[in-house]
Design an enzyme around this catalytic site. Structure first.
Site, PDB file in Angstrom:
ATOM      1  N   ARG A   1      -3.158   7.461   8.699  1.00 25.68           N
ATOM      2  CA  ARG A   1      -3.742   6.233   8.146  1.00 25.68           C
ATOM      3  C   ARG A   1      -4.700   5.602   9.146  1.00 25.68           C
ATOM      4  O   ARG A   1      -4.452   5.619  10.333  1.00 25.68           O
ATOM      5  CB  ARG A   1      -2.623   5.232   7.802  1.00 25.68           C
TER       6      ARG A   1
ATOM      7  N   LYS B   1      10.049   1.152   5.083  1.00 26.08           N
ATOM      8  CA  LYS B   1      10.060   0.677   3.688  1.00 26.08           C
ATOM      9  C   LYS B   1       9.671   1.806   2.739  1.00 26.08           C
ATOM     10  O   LYS B   1      10.350   2.059   1.748  1.00 26.08           O
ATOM     11  CB  LYS B   1       9.103  -0.517   3.509  1.00 26.08           C
TER      12      LYS B   1
ATOM     13  N   ARG C   1       4.291 -10.809   1.140  1.00 27.31           N
ATOM     14  CA  ARG C   1       4.210 -10.847   2.582  1.00 27.31           C
ATOM     15  C   ARG C   1       3.615 -12.134   3.116  1.00 27.31           C
ATOM     16  O   ARG C   1       3.291 -12.218   4.297  1.00 27.31           O
ATOM     17  CB  ARG C   1       3.370  -9.805   3.198  1.00 27.31           C
TER      18      ARG C   1
ATOM     19  N   ARG D   1       3.091   8.580  12.721  1.00 23.01           N
ATOM     20  CA  ARG D   1       3.283   8.770  11.275  1.00 23.01           C
ATOM     21  C   ARG D   1       2.142   9.600  10.716  1.00 23.01           C
ATOM     22  O   ARG D   1       0.992   9.458  11.105  1.00 23.01           O
ATOM     23  CB  ARG D   1       3.281   7.428  10.541  1.00 23.01           C
TER      24      ARG D   1
ATOM     25  N   ARG E   1      -0.865  -5.916  13.117  1.00 24.30           N
ATOM     26  CA  ARG E   1       0.004  -5.943  11.926  1.00 24.30           C
ATOM     27  C   ARG E   1       1.363  -6.543  12.273  1.00 24.30           C
ATOM     28  O   ARG E   1       1.942  -7.298  11.500  1.00 24.30           O
ATOM     29  CB  ARG E   1       0.173  -4.520  11.359  1.00 24.30           C
TER      30      ARG E   1
HETATM   31  P1  AP5 Z   1       7.374   4.155   6.791  1.00 21.36           P
HETATM   32  O1  AP5 Z   1       8.462   4.427   5.828  1.00 21.36           O
HETATM   33  O2  AP5 Z   1       6.010   4.657   6.491  1.00 21.36           O
HETATM   34  O3  AP5 Z   1       7.356   2.587   7.159  1.00 21.36           O
HETATM   35  P2  AP5 Z   1       6.829   1.339   6.333  1.00 21.36           P
HETATM   36  O4  AP5 Z   1       7.800   0.237   6.559  1.00 21.36           O
HETATM   37  O5  AP5 Z   1       6.501   1.709   4.938  1.00 21.36           O
HETATM   38  O6  AP5 Z   1       5.535   1.030   7.205  1.00 21.36           O
HETATM   39  P3  AP5 Z   1       4.054   0.649   6.757  1.00 21.36           P
HETATM   40  O7  AP5 Z   1       3.195   0.865   7.972  1.00 21.36           O
HETATM   41  O8  AP5 Z   1       3.670   1.305   5.487  1.00 21.36           O
HETATM   42  O9  AP5 Z   1       4.212  -0.875   6.541  1.00 21.36           O
HETATM   43  P4  AP5 Z   1       3.112  -1.912   6.481  1.00 21.36           P
HETATM   44  O10 AP5 Z   1       3.854  -3.049   5.928  1.00 21.36           O
HETATM   45  O11 AP5 Z   1       2.421  -2.156   7.785  1.00 21.36           O
HETATM   46  O12 AP5 Z   1       1.969  -1.213   5.608  1.00 21.36           O
HETATM   47  P5  AP5 Z   1       1.513  -1.341   4.086  1.00 21.36           P
HETATM   48  O13 AP5 Z   1       1.103  -0.010   3.617  1.00 21.36           O
HETATM   49  O14 AP5 Z   1       2.529  -2.093   3.314  1.00 21.36           O
HETATM   50  O15 AP5 Z   1       7.868   4.732   8.222  1.00 21.36           O
HETATM   51  C1  AP5 Z   1       7.018   4.634   9.359  1.00 21.36           C
HETATM   52  C2  AP5 Z   1       7.199   5.905  10.221  1.00 21.36           C
HETATM   53  O16 AP5 Z   1       8.525   5.909  10.768  1.00 21.36           O
HETATM   54  C3  AP5 Z   1       7.045   7.220   9.449  1.00 21.36           C
HETATM   55  O17 AP5 Z   1       6.442   8.163  10.279  1.00 21.36           O
HETATM   56  C4  AP5 Z   1       8.491   7.613   9.117  1.00 21.36           C
HETATM   57  O18 AP5 Z   1       8.642   9.022   9.009  1.00 21.36           O
HETATM   58  C5  AP5 Z   1       9.239   7.072  10.333  1.00 21.36           C
HETATM   59  N1  AP5 Z   1      10.593   6.633  10.007  1.00 21.36           N
HETATM   60  C6  AP5 Z   1      11.025   6.027   8.866  1.00 21.36           C
HETATM   61  N2  AP5 Z   1      12.340   5.757   8.935  1.00 21.36           N
HETATM   62  C7  AP5 Z   1      12.748   6.198  10.168  1.00 21.36           C
HETATM   63  C8  AP5 Z   1      13.996   6.210  10.840  1.00 21.36           C
HETATM   64  N3  AP5 Z   1      15.106   5.692  10.268  1.00 21.36           N
HETATM   65  N4  AP5 Z   1      14.030   6.725  12.094  1.00 21.36           N
HETATM   66  C9  AP5 Z   1      12.920   7.229  12.686  1.00 21.36           C
HETATM   67  N5  AP5 Z   1      11.713   7.257  12.082  1.00 21.36           N
HETATM   68  C10 AP5 Z   1      11.623   6.746  10.845  1.00 21.36           C
HETATM   69  O19 AP5 Z   1       0.238  -2.274   4.227  1.00 21.36           O
HETATM   70  C11 AP5 Z   1      -0.914  -1.793   4.866  1.00 21.36           C
HETATM   71  C12 AP5 Z   1      -1.992  -2.871   4.827  1.00 21.36           C
HETATM   72  O20 AP5 Z   1      -2.341  -3.180   3.464  1.00 21.36           O
HETATM   73  C13 AP5 Z   1      -1.626  -4.227   5.450  1.00 21.36           C
HETATM   74  O21 AP5 Z   1      -1.810  -4.243   6.848  1.00 21.36           O
HETATM   75  C14 AP5 Z   1      -2.580  -5.154   4.703  1.00 21.36           C
HETATM   76  O22 AP5 Z   1      -3.873  -5.058   5.204  1.00 21.36           O
HETATM   77  C15 AP5 Z   1      -2.575  -4.578   3.298  1.00 21.36           C
HETATM   78  N6  AP5 Z   1      -1.507  -5.151   2.453  1.00 21.36           N
HETATM   79  C16 AP5 Z   1      -0.480  -4.461   1.882  1.00 21.36           C
HETATM   80  N7  AP5 Z   1       0.307  -5.291   1.183  1.00 21.36           N
HETATM   81  C17 AP5 Z   1      -0.239  -6.529   1.317  1.00 21.36           C
HETATM   82  C18 AP5 Z   1       0.139  -7.816   0.847  1.00 21.36           C
HETATM   83  N8  AP5 Z   1       1.223  -7.993   0.078  1.00 21.36           N
HETATM   84  N9  AP5 Z   1      -0.643  -8.877   1.182  1.00 21.36           N
HETATM   85  C19 AP5 Z   1      -1.747  -8.726   1.947  1.00 21.36           C
HETATM   86  N10 AP5 Z   1      -2.158  -7.533   2.444  1.00 21.36           N
HETATM   87  C20 AP5 Z   1      -1.407  -6.448   2.124  1.00 21.36           C
HETATM   88 MG    MG Z   2       4.720   1.784   3.813  1.00 15.75          MG
END
Ligand code: AP5
Ligand code: MG
Length: 209
Positions: free
Chosen positions: A156, A13, A88, A127, A167
């Site tokens: 992270r 994402k 989410r 990552r 997660r």
């Molecule tokens: P990346 O692009 O970083 O993936 P992402 O989908 O953004 O993954 P996240 O881990 O950020 O998602 P998340 O939903 O768990 O975390 P968030 O920060 O939203 O890519 C991942 C890796 O893969 C990278 O190394 C990249 O280089 C690689 N990659 C990308 N594309 C690729 C490809 N095509 N091929 C190969 N490799 C690839 O949330 C974190 C925490 O915050 C949550 O757990 C929760 O505690 C809290 N939180 C956030 N939002 C909310 C909400 N709305 N409600 C409640 N809690 C929330």
């Molecule tokens: Mg992300």
């Protein structure tokens, strides 16, 4: 353009959002990034969110909904926005729906980036992020070319195998239900998240055109 990106942890994402916001000239609203900034700054919100995030749990809806509804009213969002990681839960989707309809704003699309569960852990545990630019890397799939950047990359706190498994479980129990919510509204675009980031980007753009 007003978009939502949905997908499991590590689906790409953040990687895709960074590419698409330039194309569409819109603001990137990542709730994960906003919450991590709040933790780092030691704000009241950050203090409350920290333990949930480290453990791979979701931050309570009341905190996240208030944060996003305030954010989308800011001036830069008038040109459009990309929500990454929100909504989410079903209550988050319903609160957003109500706020947008009161403001007479319509969403253009909800993009679901699909990646199989068994591929997630490897994406997450390797990552790394550049603390200076925010750029997202992967030690195997997308390492930085510059040695100086490689040396300053950080990991992270929730990118451990244990937090990753939690997660992913939360994604299936809490977030997957928002997919039928948006497909029922005719907004859902499913995109295969496998392949190089360039290929995934091209698929998303094709789905949006
Ligand atoms: P990346 O692009 O970083 O993936 P992402 O989908 O953004 O993954 P996240 O881990 O950020 O998602 P998340 O939903 O768990 O975390 P968030 O920060 O939203 O890519 C991942 C890796 O893969 C990278 O190394 C990249 O280089 C690689 N990659 C990308 N594309 C690729 C490809 N095509 N091929 C190969 N490799 C690839 O949330 C974190 C925490 O915050 C949550 O757990 C929760 O505690 C809290 N939180 C956030 N939002 C909310 C909400 N709305 N409600 C409640 N809690 C929330
Ligand atoms: Mg992300």
């Amino acid at each position: 353009m007003r978009l939502i990106l949905v997908g499991p942890p590590g689906a790409g994402k953040g990687t895709q959002a960074a590419r698409l916001i330039d194309t569409y000239g819109i603001s990137h609203i990542s709730t994960g990034d906003m919450l991590r900034a709040a933790v780092k700054a030691g704000t009241e919100l950050g203090k409350q969110a920290d333990a949930f995030m480290k453990d791979g749990a979701l931050v309570p809806d009341s905190l996240v909904i208030a944060m996003v509804l305030e954010r989308i009213q800011q001036d830069d969002c008038a040109k459009g926005f990309m929500l990454d990681g929100f909504p989410r839960t079903t209550p988050q989707a319903e609160a957003l729906d109500q706020a947008l309809s009161e403001a007479k704003i319509e969403l253009d699309a909800v993009v679901l980036i699909e990646v199989a569960d068994e591929l997630i852990e490897e994406r997450i545990i390797h990552r790394r992020q550049d603390p200076e630019t925010g750029a997202i890397y992967h030690l195997k799939f997308n390492p930085p070319a510059d040695e100086a950047v490689l040396a300053r990359l950080v990991q992270r706190k929730d990118d451990t195998p244990e937090a990753c498994a939690k997660r992913l479980a939360k994604y299936h129990s809490e977030t997957a239900p928002v997919v039928p919510f948006y497909s029922g509204k005719g907004l859902l675009k499913r995109v295969d998240g496998l392949g190089a980031p360039d290929e995934v980007e091209a698929r998303i753009k094709a789905a949006l055109s």
